[in-house]
Scaffold this active site. Structure first.
Site, PDB file in Angstrom:
ATOM      1  NE  ARG A 104      -3.706  -0.521   2.150  1.00  0.00           N
ATOM      2  CZ  ARG A 104      -4.877  -0.360   1.356  1.00  0.00           C
ATOM      3  NH1 ARG A 104      -5.349   0.641   0.705  1.00  0.00           N
ATOM      4  NH2 ARG A 104      -5.585  -1.612   1.205  1.00  0.00           N
ATOM      5  CB  THR A 108      -1.691   7.216  -3.249  1.00  0.00           C
ATOM      6  OG1 THR A 108      -1.271   5.831  -3.260  1.00  0.00           O
ATOM      7  CG2 THR A 108      -0.769   8.267  -3.936  1.00  0.00           C
ATOM      8  CG  ASP A 200      -1.722 -10.418   9.999  1.00  0.00           C
ATOM      9  OD1 ASP A 200      -1.284  -9.087   9.676  1.00  0.00           O
ATOM     10  OD2 ASP A 200      -1.522 -11.222   9.017  1.00  0.00           O
ATOM     11  CG  ASP A 203       1.837 -11.384  11.561  1.00  0.00           C
ATOM     12  OD1 ASP A 203       2.675 -11.330  10.901  1.00  0.00           O
ATOM     13  OD2 ASP A 203       1.282 -10.069  12.092  1.00  0.00           O
TER      14      ASP A 203
HETATM   15  N1  URA Z   1      -5.710  -9.210   6.711  1.00  0.00           N
HETATM   16  C1  URA Z   1      -5.791 -10.261   7.822  1.00  0.00           C
HETATM   17  O1  URA Z   1      -4.895 -10.964   7.791  1.00  0.00           O
HETATM   18  N2  URA Z   1      -6.604  -9.976   8.760  1.00  0.00           N
HETATM   19  C2  URA Z   1      -7.710  -9.278   8.735  1.00  0.00           C
HETATM   20  O2  URA Z   1      -8.684  -9.517   9.624  1.00  0.00           O
HETATM   21  C3  URA Z   1      -7.770  -8.394   7.850  1.00  0.00           C
HETATM   22  C4  URA Z   1      -7.005  -8.240   6.735  1.00  0.00           C
END
Ligand code: URA
Length: 209
Positions: A104, A108, A200, A203
């Site tokens: 990202r 922007t 995530d 992760d």
């Molecule tokens: N990406 C992720 O890994 N988890 C989320 O909840 C949103 C985006």
């Protein structure tokens, strides 16, 4: 408008619950993501075209069925999409695998492609874009656009968990792309995480938190 197919088979729901549990460690998380991807692949390939072929069994000659038509391609969005690749390949080992990486832009906030390598014959294939979490939909919509820009016409999106916001974004930008999901969650929180979600995905897959 693209179809949204929620694959709520009991086995998939059971396995998604294990992913959601914050106590599930990376090893089990990776295994379950692979298993769910395999189950979703099975469902998503239900309508592949078949053709008659002649085979000779040890007993007699007969007519049997074989997959016909377009071949498949798999394109994980880096990095979390990688966790879904082996589940797909377990069932479709002849599929070719491309990769798309996005970041990202901090100014922007637009997704920028930093890596895109597709199978050489991608335009002749049905492409499954893999991204476990469809949150805002920004990355998925951009990745799909990058792939379309390379000439691919038949694209599906496969995610584990989606937020309504992400589904809406992809539907608006790519009404021709079917979206396969294992669960449709409530919303995004102020940090862009899916609620309740699973945290995530990258992760949790790779133990980087
Ligand atoms: N990406 C992720 O890994 N988890 C989320 O909840 C949103 C985006």
């Amino acid at each position: 408008m693209s179809n949204v197919i929620v694959m709520d088979h009991p086995l998939i729901q059971h396995k998604v619950a294990i992913l959601r549990n914050k106590e599930t460690g990376s090893k089990e998380f990776r295994e379950i993501v692979e298993e769910i991807s395999m189950l979703m692949c099975y469902e998503a390939t239900r309508n592949l075209t078949l053709e008659d072929i002649e085979v000779e069994t040890p007993v007699a000659k007969t007519t049997a069925k074989a997959i016909a038509g377009k071949k498949l391609g798999i394109v994980p969005i880096l990095r979390a999409g990688l966790g879904m690749v082996d589940g797909m390949l377990n069932l479709v080992p002849a599929a070719k695998v491309g990769h798309v990486g996005l970041y990202r832009d901090p100014d922007t906030l637009n997704p920028v492609e930093y890596y895109c390598k597709l199978p050489i014959d991608a335009i002749e294939r049905d492409i499954f874009v893999l991204d476990p979490m469809l949150a805002t939909g920004g990355s998925a919509a951009s990745a799909i656009q990058f792939i379309k820009d390379k000439g691919v016409t038949k694209i599906h999106l496969m995610c584990l968990i989606a937020a309504p916001e992400g589904v809406k974004k992809v539907q608006e930008e790519h009404p021709d792309v079917d979206i396969y999901i294992a669960a449709l969650d409530e919303r995004l929180n102020e940090h862009g995480y899916i609620v309740p979600g699973l945290g995530d995905a990258g992760d949790r897959l790779y133990g980087t938190k």
